[in-house]
Design a protein around this motif. Structure first.
Motif, PDB file in Angstrom:
ATOM      1  N   GLY A  28      -8.237  -0.330  -1.199  1.00  0.00           N
ATOM      2  CA  GLY A  28      -8.612  -0.485   0.205  1.00  0.00           C
ATOM      3  C   GLY A  28      -9.523  -1.668   0.470  1.00  0.00           C
ATOM      4  O   GLY A  28      -9.975  -1.838   1.599  1.00  0.00           O
ATOM      5  N   ARG A  29      -9.762  -2.505  -0.511  1.00  0.00           N
ATOM      6  CA  ARG A  29     -10.628  -3.687  -0.338  1.00  0.00           C
ATOM      7  C   ARG A  29      -9.742  -4.854   0.099  1.00  0.00           C
ATOM      8  O   ARG A  29      -9.453  -5.788  -0.646  1.00  0.00           O
ATOM      9  N   ARG A  30      -9.282  -4.796   1.343  1.00  0.00           N
ATOM     10  CA  ARG A  30      -8.203  -5.662   1.803  1.00  0.00           C
ATOM     11  C   ARG A  30      -8.608  -7.112   1.993  1.00  0.00           C
ATOM     12  O   ARG A  30      -7.807  -8.016   1.737  1.00  0.00           O
ATOM     13  N   ASP A  31      -9.813  -7.379   2.463  1.00  0.00           N
ATOM     14  CA  ASP A  31     -10.239  -8.774   2.607  1.00  0.00           C
ATOM     15  C   ASP A  31     -10.264  -9.475   1.251  1.00  0.00           C
ATOM     16  O   ASP A  31      -9.814 -10.619   1.118  1.00  0.00           O
ATOM     17  N   GLU A  32     -10.781  -8.790   0.237  1.00  0.00           N
ATOM     18  CA  GLU A  32     -10.803  -9.360  -1.105  1.00  0.00           C
ATOM     19  C   GLU A  32      -9.381  -9.482  -1.662  1.00  0.00           C
ATOM     20  O   GLU A  32      -9.064 -10.440  -2.382  1.00  0.00           O
ATOM     21  N   ALA A  33      -8.529  -8.529  -1.322  1.00  0.00           N
ATOM     22  CA  ALA A  33      -7.145  -8.576  -1.788  1.00  0.00           C
ATOM     23  C   ALA A  33      -6.434  -9.808  -1.243  1.00  0.00           C
ATOM     24  O   ALA A  33      -5.677 -10.478  -1.966  1.00  0.00           O
ATOM     25  N   VAL A  34      -6.660 -10.125   0.028  1.00  0.00           N
ATOM     26  CA  VAL A  34      -6.032 -11.303   0.628  1.00  0.00           C
ATOM     27  C   VAL A  34      -6.439 -12.564  -0.124  1.00  0.00           C
ATOM     28  O   VAL A  34      -5.606 -13.429  -0.420  1.00  0.00           O
ATOM     29  N   LEU A  35      -7.730 -12.692  -0.459  1.00  0.00           N
ATOM     30  CA  LEU A  35      -8.199 -13.869  -1.190  1.00  0.00           C
ATOM     31  C   LEU A  35      -7.514 -13.976  -2.552  1.00  0.00           C
ATOM     32  O   LEU A  35      -7.116 -15.070  -2.977  1.00  0.00           O
ATOM     33  N   ALA A  36      -7.367 -12.842  -3.248  1.00  0.00           N
ATOM     34  CA  ALA A  36      -6.704 -12.859  -4.557  1.00  0.00           C
ATOM     35  C   ALA A  36      -5.220 -13.195  -4.419  1.00  0.00           C
ATOM     36  O   ALA A  36      -4.670 -13.978  -5.213  1.00  0.00           O
ATOM     37  N   TYR A  37      -4.566 -12.589  -3.425  1.00  0.00           N
ATOM     38  CA  TYR A  37      -3.154 -12.898  -3.199  1.00  0.00           C
ATOM     39  C   TYR A  37      -2.960 -14.374  -2.861  1.00  0.00           C
ATOM     40  O   TYR A  37      -2.011 -15.019  -3.317  1.00  0.00           O
ATOM     41  N   GLU A  38      -3.846 -14.925  -2.028  1.00  0.00           N
ATOM     42  CA  GLU A  38      -3.733 -16.334  -1.651  1.00  0.00           C
ATOM     43  C   GLU A  38      -3.943 -17.244  -2.856  1.00  0.00           C
ATOM     44  O   GLU A  38      -3.286 -18.280  -2.981  1.00  0.00           O
ATOM     45  N   ALA A  68       0.608 -11.042   5.114  1.00  0.00           N
ATOM     46  CA  ALA A  68       0.829 -10.916   6.562  1.00  0.00           C
ATOM     47  C   ALA A  68       0.588  -9.487   7.028  1.00  0.00           C
ATOM     48  O   ALA A  68       0.003  -9.254   8.106  1.00  0.00           O
ATOM     49  N   THR A  69       1.019  -8.509   6.224  1.00  0.00           N
ATOM     50  CA  THR A  69       0.803  -7.105   6.578  1.00  0.00           C
ATOM     51  C   THR A  69      -0.685  -6.781   6.653  1.00  0.00           C
ATOM     52  O   THR A  69      -1.145  -6.116   7.591  1.00  0.00           O
ATOM     53  N   LEU A  70      -1.458  -7.236   5.658  1.00  0.00           N
ATOM     54  CA  LEU A  70      -2.893  -6.955   5.647  1.00  0.00           C
ATOM     55  C   LEU A  70      -3.586  -7.598   6.844  1.00  0.00           C
ATOM     56  O   LEU A  70      -4.506  -7.019   7.432  1.00  0.00           O
ATOM     57  N   LYS A  71      -3.160  -8.783   7.213  1.00  0.00           N
ATOM     58  CA  LYS A  71      -3.755  -9.447   8.379  1.00  0.00           C
ATOM     59  C   LYS A  71      -3.369  -8.725   9.673  1.00  0.00           C
ATOM     60  O   LYS A  71      -4.182  -8.623  10.598  1.00  0.00           O
ATOM     61  N   ASP A  72      -2.134  -8.221   9.725  1.00  0.00           N
ATOM     62  CA  ASP A  72      -1.724  -7.442  10.904  1.00  0.00           C
ATOM     63  C   ASP A  72      -2.516  -6.142  11.007  1.00  0.00           C
ATOM     64  O   ASP A  72      -2.873  -5.698  12.112  1.00  0.00           O
ATOM     65  N   ARG A 120      -0.377   2.835  11.445  1.00  0.00           N
ATOM     66  CA  ARG A 120       0.229   3.775  10.509  1.00  0.00           C
ATOM     67  C   ARG A 120       1.464   3.172   9.853  1.00  0.00           C
ATOM     68  O   ARG A 120       1.680   3.297   8.638  1.00  0.00           O
ATOM     69  N   ARG A 121       2.317   2.530  10.656  1.00  0.00           N
ATOM     70  CA  ARG A 121       3.531   1.931  10.098  1.00  0.00           C
ATOM     71  C   ARG A 121       3.189   0.834   9.093  1.00  0.00           C
ATOM     72  O   ARG A 121       3.824   0.724   8.038  1.00  0.00           O
ATOM     73  N   LEU A 122       2.174   0.026   9.416  1.00  0.00           N
ATOM     74  CA  LEU A 122       1.791  -1.050   8.503  1.00  0.00           C
ATOM     75  C   LEU A 122       1.196  -0.503   7.209  1.00  0.00           C
ATOM     76  O   LEU A 122       1.419  -1.067   6.130  1.00  0.00           O
ATOM     77  N   LEU A 123       0.436   0.589   7.293  1.00  0.00           N
ATOM     78  CA  LEU A 123      -0.108   1.196   6.081  1.00  0.00           C
ATOM     79  C   LEU A 123       1.009   1.691   5.168  1.00  0.00           C
ATOM     80  O   LEU A 123       0.905   1.632   3.941  1.00  0.00           O
ATOM     81  N   ASP A 124       2.079   2.185   5.760  1.00  0.00           N
ATOM     82  CA  ASP A 124       3.159   2.796   4.992  1.00  0.00           C
ATOM     83  C   ASP A 124       4.276   1.832   4.626  1.00  0.00           C
ATOM     84  O   ASP A 124       5.171   2.182   3.876  1.00  0.00           O
ATOM     85  N   ARG A 125       4.236   0.631   5.213  1.00  0.00           N
ATOM     86  CA  ARG A 125       5.358  -0.277   5.011  1.00  0.00           C
ATOM     87  C   ARG A 125       5.486  -0.681   3.553  1.00  0.00           C
ATOM     88  O   ARG A 125       4.498  -1.010   2.899  1.00  0.00           O
ATOM     89  N   ASP A 126       6.742  -0.690   3.073  1.00  0.00           N
ATOM     90  CA  ASP A 126       6.974  -1.021   1.675  1.00  0.00           C
ATOM     91  C   ASP A 126       6.543  -2.450   1.390  1.00  0.00           C
ATOM     92  O   ASP A 126       6.769  -3.352   2.196  1.00  0.00           O
TER      93      ASP A 126
END
Length: 431
Positions: free
Chosen positions: A126-136, A156-160, A225-231
Motif C-alpha cells: 500500500g506504499r503507492r507513492d514509493e511504488a511509483v518511484l520504483a516502477y519509474e 497509470a493505475t496508481l496515479k488514477d 474500487r475498480r482501480l484497486l481490483d484491476r488486474d
C-alpha cells in the motif's frame, strides 16, 4: 518439512555466522540473515500447509546453495527468492520481499528486475507513492517497450487511484476529507473499507444521493474500487481475451433471451440426442449460460461461470472448452488473479469477466447482499447477478427443478420470483 527444514535453517545460519561454530563468509548478502529470521519464525509456527510458503522455503534453499558461486547466479537466486516471497502473499512475506529488493537494488542499482521487485512489494504493502518511484526507475532501465507496458499501465493505475482520492477529499473539507487523503498510501483492504464507510455515512446524512456532491462521491468510490481490483497484467495473459466489467456484461445480455442450463446428468443425456426437444429449446435462446464443469455434449456455451473456493487451487477440468465469455467468482484477489493466469487457455474464450465481478453478491459496489455465504452455488450467483442487472429480455432456468441443483435458500428465492414453470420442458421463467 521436518529435518529438511531444520537443516536449511542450520545452513543459513552457518552461512551468516549465526550457527555458533559457523564462520561468516564474505559472499552471502544481508538477505540471508533476513531469510534466516523468516525461517526461524516459520519453525516456531509449526507445520506448514501453504504451498506458496513451501516454494519460498525452496527458493531460500536455492539462495543458500548459490552462495560461493559467481555473482550473476547468486543475484538471480536473490531476485527469485524475493519474487517467491511476494507471491506468498502474506504481510510477513511481502515485507521480506521488500527487504530483499532493498538489498538487491543496493547491490546492483541498475538492475531493472530489482527495481521492479521493489515496486511490486511497495505496491502490495500500500506504499503507492514509493511504488511509483520504483516502477519509474525500472522503466528508465527497461530497453524493451513491450516488456514495459504492464509496468507503465500500473503506474497509470496508481496515479488514477490518487486522483480519485484527491477529488473525493476535495468534496469533504473536514475530517473525512483528511481521512481520504491518507488512504492513498494505505493497504488496499484498509483503503477499501475506510472509503466505503465515508460513502455510507455521507449517503445516510442530509439529502443523501439528492446532493450532487454525494453522487459524485459515490461515483469516485466506484471508480476507486475498480482501480484497486484491476488486474495488473497485460491483457494477453488473460488467454488473449478482452476483460469485461459490469457495463460490458450488461451490454452482453441487454435485450436478449437468456437461459441458465443446469449441470445435471439428465440434461447432458438429452443434449446428446440431436433430435432432443430440450436441445432445440436451448438452441432457441440468444445467450446460453452454463456453470462449473461443462458437459461434453453441450451444444453451445455463450457464458461459462465457475467458482474458486477460498485459496484452494482449481481441481476441476481445464478451462479449455469453448465459451464466448468466461466468468470466474472467487477471493482473495491475488489468488483469483493467479488462477486466471494459470488456467485460462488462449482461444477458448473471447471475453473474461474482470475483478469487479469476482464476488457480486456481497460486493457493496454491486448487490451488497448479506447472508449468502461461501457455500452459495455458482449457478445462483450468476443468476442473481443477471437478475440484478435487469437487462435481459427473458431470463429462464432449464433443469433447475431437478434435485441437487440449488440449495434450499436459493430454491426459495427462485420460487418466490418465478413467473412460470413448465415441468415438461423443465423450464422456470423469471421474466
Amino acid at each position: 518439512m521436518g529435518q529438511t527444514f531444520t537443516g536449511l535453517l542450520r545452513a543459513v545460519r552457518a552461512r551468516t555466522g549465526q550457527g555458533g561454530g559457523g564462520t561468516a563468509r564474505p559472499e552471502p548478502t544481508a538477505a540471508l540473515r533476513l531469510c534466516g529470521g523468516y525461517l526461524a519464525g516459520l519453525a516456531a509456527g509449526g507445520p506448514m500447509s501453504d504451498a506458496r510458503q513451501t516454494r519460498l522455503v525452496s527458493a531460500i534453499g536455492g539462495l543458500t546453495s548459490a552462495c560461493g558461486t559467481d555473482g550473476d547466479e547468486l543475484f538471480d537466486a536473490l531476485l527469485r527468492t524475493g519474487q517467491r516471497a511476494l507471491e506468498a502473499g502474506g504481510e510477513t512475506e511481502t515485507r521480506l520481499a521488500l527487504d530483499i529488493a532493498d538489498e538487491a537494488t543496493g547491490l546492483r542499482p541498475r538492475s531493472k528486475g530489482a527495481w521492479r521487485l521493489r515496486g511490486s512489494a511497495l505496491d502490495a504493502l500500500g506504499r503507492r507513492d514509493e511504488a511509483v518511484l520504483a516502477y519509474e526507475r525500472h522503466l528508465t532501465l527497461q530497453q524493451n517497450p513491450a516488456a514495459a507496458e504492464d509496468v507503465a499501465r500500473r503506474i497509470a493505475t496508481l496515479k488514477d487511484l490518487n486522483a480519485c482520492l484527491h477529488e473525493a477529499a476535495g468534496l469533504l473539507p473536514d475530517e473525512d476529507g483528511t481521512r481520504l487523503r491518507a488512504l492513498h498510501n494505505a493497504p488496499a483492504g484498509q483503503a477499501r473499507t475506510a472509503f466505503a464507510e465515508v460513502v455510507r455515512r455521507r449517503t445516510a446524512e442530509g439529502g443523501g444521493l439528492a446532493d450532487p456532491a454525494v453522487r459524485r462521491l459515490t461515483t469516485l468510490y466506484a471508480a476507486h474500487r475498480r482501480l484497486l481490483d484491476r488486474d495488473r497484467m497485460a491483457d494477453p495473459l488473460l488467454g488473449g481475451a478482452e476483460p469485461v466489467g459490469v457495463t460490458g456484461l450488461r451490454r452482453l445480455v441487454a435485450g436478449r433471451s437468456v437461459c441458465l442450463v443446469a449441470a445435471a446428468p439428465r440434461i447432458a443425456d438429452e443434449e446428446r440426442d440431436p433430435d432432443s426437444p430440450l436441445g432445440r429449446l436451448i438452441d432457441g435462446y440468444d445467450l446460453v449460460v452454463r456453470c462449473d464443469a461443462l458437459p461434453s455434449a453441450a451444444r453451445r456455451t455463450d457464458l461459462h461461470a465457475l467458482t474458486l473456493r477460498g485459496d484452494t487451487p482449481w481441481t476441476g477440468p481445464a478451462w479449455d472448452r469453448r465459451a464466448g465469455t468466461r466468468m470466474v467468482f472467487g477471493d482473495p484477489l491475488p489468488h483469483w488473479r493467479r488462477s486466471l493466469r494459470a488456467r485460462l487457455v488462449a482461444g477458448a474464450q473471447d471475453h473474461v469477466a474482470d475483478a469487479t465481478l469476482r464476488h457480486p453478491l456481497d460486493d457493496p459496489a454491486l448487490l451488497g447482499e448479506d447472508g449468502w455465504g461461501p457455500r452459495t452455488g455458482t449457478a445462483f450467483t450468476v443468476l442473481r447477478l443477471l437478475d440484478f442487472l435487469d437487462a435481459a429480455d427473458r431470463l429462464d432456468l432449464i433443469g433447475f427443478g431437478l434435485p441437487g441443483q440449488l440449495l434450499p435458500r436459493e430454491r426459495q428465492w427462485v420460487t418466490a420470483r418465478a413467473t412460470h414453470e413448465d415441468e415438461t420442458e423443465m423450464r422456470t421463467a423469471l421474466r
